[in-house]
Design an enzyme around this catalytic site. Structure first.
Site, PDB file in Angstrom:
ATOM      1  N   ARG A   9       3.684  -2.387   2.623  1.00 38.92           N
ATOM      2  CA  ARG A   9       2.439  -1.872   3.195  1.00 38.92           C
ATOM      3  C   ARG A   9       1.325  -2.108   2.188  1.00 38.92           C
ATOM      4  O   ARG A   9       1.223  -1.412   1.183  1.00 38.92           O
ATOM      5  CB  ARG A   9       2.595  -0.377   3.511  1.00 38.92           C
ATOM      6  CG  ARG A   9       1.262   0.301   3.803  1.00 38.92           C
ATOM      7  CD  ARG A   9       1.430   1.692   4.355  1.00 38.92           C
ATOM      8  NE  ARG A   9       2.235   2.590   3.544  1.00 38.92           N
ATOM      9  CZ  ARG A   9       1.785   3.248   2.473  1.00 38.92           C
ATOM     10  NH1 ARG A   9       0.553   3.066   2.047  1.00 38.92           N
ATOM     11  NH2 ARG A   9       2.584   4.068   1.813  1.00 38.92           N
ATOM     12  N   HIS A  59      -1.188   4.448   3.963  1.00 38.99           N
ATOM     13  CA  HIS A  59      -0.297   4.907   5.030  1.00 38.99           C
ATOM     14  C   HIS A  59      -1.096   5.169   6.304  1.00 38.99           C
ATOM     15  O   HIS A  59      -0.740   4.706   7.383  1.00 38.99           O
ATOM     16  CB  HIS A  59       0.427   6.182   4.594  1.00 38.99           C
ATOM     17  CG  HIS A  59       1.269   6.792   5.660  1.00 38.99           C
ATOM     18  ND1 HIS A  59       2.443   6.234   6.100  1.00 38.99           N
ATOM     19  CD2 HIS A  59       1.093   7.924   6.398  1.00 38.99           C
ATOM     20  CE1 HIS A  59       2.960   6.974   7.063  1.00 38.99           C
ATOM     21  NE2 HIS A  59       2.163   8.010   7.257  1.00 38.99           N
ATOM     22  N   TYR A 104      -0.462   6.943  -6.109  1.00 37.70           N
ATOM     23  CA  TYR A 104       0.988   6.965  -6.319  1.00 37.70           C
ATOM     24  C   TYR A 104       1.637   5.597  -6.526  1.00 37.70           C
ATOM     25  O   TYR A 104       2.840   5.524  -6.750  1.00 37.70           O
ATOM     26  CB  TYR A 104       1.676   7.681  -5.142  1.00 37.70           C
ATOM     27  CG  TYR A 104       1.360   7.111  -3.772  1.00 37.70           C
ATOM     28  CD1 TYR A 104       2.005   5.962  -3.294  1.00 37.70           C
ATOM     29  CD2 TYR A 104       0.421   7.730  -2.948  1.00 37.70           C
ATOM     30  CE1 TYR A 104       1.720   5.446  -2.047  1.00 37.70           C
ATOM     31  CE2 TYR A 104       0.135   7.221  -1.689  1.00 37.70           C
ATOM     32  CZ  TYR A 104       0.795   6.088  -1.241  1.00 37.70           C
ATOM     33  OH  TYR A 104       0.491   5.583   0.009  1.00 37.70           O
TER      34      TYR A 104
END
Length: 399
Positions: free
Chosen positions: A294, A298, A307
């Site tokens: 990805r 998200h 992160y």
């Protein structure tokens, strides 16, 4: 071919945590398993070169499933990915402008979705998550219909039975059970169509997915479980969800699992065709793990810079599925710059139409919430409808 997996990374643990010897041995054995992972099914390298079966006999089972692909087909797959990415970018921009409440981007996952989507027959049935914009494109769903739910004006925007493409599912993993039940019905009807369920690596940890695996295996359901492993379940890496490669979970339930290069549209097409044919022949379910990444957030409420490392994202951007196929088209003379410029213009036209349609979507009927609750009506719903109508009427004429 090479294998890249976040499972090979060392788990991030607190420096003050000390594991017992038994746990250390288990971790060491797990790490050894990860190091020995089998190769991805790959038919097109990141540089855009076709992989020869003679050099890689492990792909011999799948390569025949794309032997019929023509130059026009390759250009079509490229167009699908470009148009899907353009739509996705426009939807993201619309959310940033306040036109949508939320958007889940598929950036980086175009090959997995287009490859698998184009493997389907018209009579196959699809159960998506909320990110399968590319599959929706392949099923003929107007892109603008995907935006109504994210704008808050409807619950889906399309008739699932028109395109055999179910409404988006927000609840994580539940669509795998829906797909399994539908597939069991298909089998009982004696049809030779197949069902495919999409989900992510994060959803694979849900109990619903394990139950779907169990039922599909026991009842030999004609279903393909297509997991897009983009390596991050929001902010949780796959290494914190599993100790073995995801596709190997299928073995414990009694059906095959395959890991495919999710950035290779040809490999995704071939493996999905293979799995669907197994289902149609009555050989039961298959788990396909499309190993991809990805590249964006998200959803638009997420900030991936909190992160994950920039170096990781940059490494995967170099494996961009669209650039990979473009390199192949140019190297083989299947397309020229004029073709790419024409396609760019087409995508811009679509982007403009998406903006216009979204901004002109009418507000929903405030009384529609009471419709279709019960097939034959219900006294309590009738009472609630009357109360709500009276409440709305109390504002009429007010200042």
């Amino acid at each position: 071919m090479t294998v890249e997996s976040t499972a090979a990374r060392k788990p991030r643990r607190s420096s003050g945590t000390k594991r017992p010897a038994s746990a250390a041995k288990t971790a060491a054995a797990t790490a050894k398993t990860h190091d020995a992972e089998p190769q991805l099914v790959q038919l097109l390298t990141p540089e855009g070169e076709r992989v020869e079966v003679a050099d890689h006999p492990d792909i011999a089972e799948f390569a025949p499933f794309v032997a019929d692909i023509t130059t026009d087909d390759l250009r079509g797959l490229y167009r699908d990915m470009v148009m899907t990415r353009r739509f996705d970018a426009e939807a993201t921009a619309l959310q940033r402008q306040g036109e949508l409440g939320l958007w889940a981007s598929l950036l980086g996952q175009e090959a997995a979705q287009i490859g698998s989507g184009r493997a389907l027959r018209d009579d196959d049935y699809v159960f998506p998550t909320y990110r399968e914009h590319g599959v929706a494109w392949c099923r003929g769903v107007d892109p603008t219909n995907l935006l109504g739910m994210f704008r808050g004006v409807n619950h889906g925007g399309w008739d699932p039975n028109t395109n055999n493409f179910h409404l988006y599912t927000i609840v994580i993993g539940s669509q795998t059970l829906h797909a399994t039940g539908y597939a069991m019905g298909v089998a009982k009807d004696g049809a030779d169509s197949a069902v495919i369920a999409y989900f992510g690596d994060g959803a694979s940890s849900q109990g619903d997915v394990a139950e779907a695996f169990t039922f599909s295996a026991v009842y030999n359901s004609p279903v393909v479980f297509f997991c897009q492993n983009n390596q991050w379940a929001i902010s949780e890496p796959t290494e914190r969800q599993m100790r073995v490669p995801l596709y190997q979970r299928a073995q414990g339930f009694g059906f095959p699992g395959v890991r495919v290069d999710g950035n290779d549209v040809l490999a995704c097409l071939a493996v999905t065709r293979w799995a669907l044919e197994r289902a149609r022949r009555g050989e039961g379910p298959t788990l396909v793990e499309a190993f991809t990444y990805r590249m964006g957030a998200h959803t638009t409420s997420d900030d991936p810079t909190k992160y994950r490392r920039d170096e990781e994202t940059a490494a995967w951007e170099a494996k961009d599925p669209i650039l990979r196929l473009k390199a192949h088209l140019l190297a083989t003379g299947a397309a020229d710059e004029a073709y790419f410029e024409e396609l760019e213009a087409e995508s811009e036209t679509m982007g403009k139409r998406v903006r216009e349609v979204v901004r002109s979507m009418p507000d929903p009927d405030t009384m529609a919430i009471f419709e279709n609750v019960y097939a034959d009506g219900h006294a309590l719903v009738d009472e609630e409808r009357a109360q709500f109508a009276a409440y709305l009427a109390s504002f009429e004429g007010g200042e």
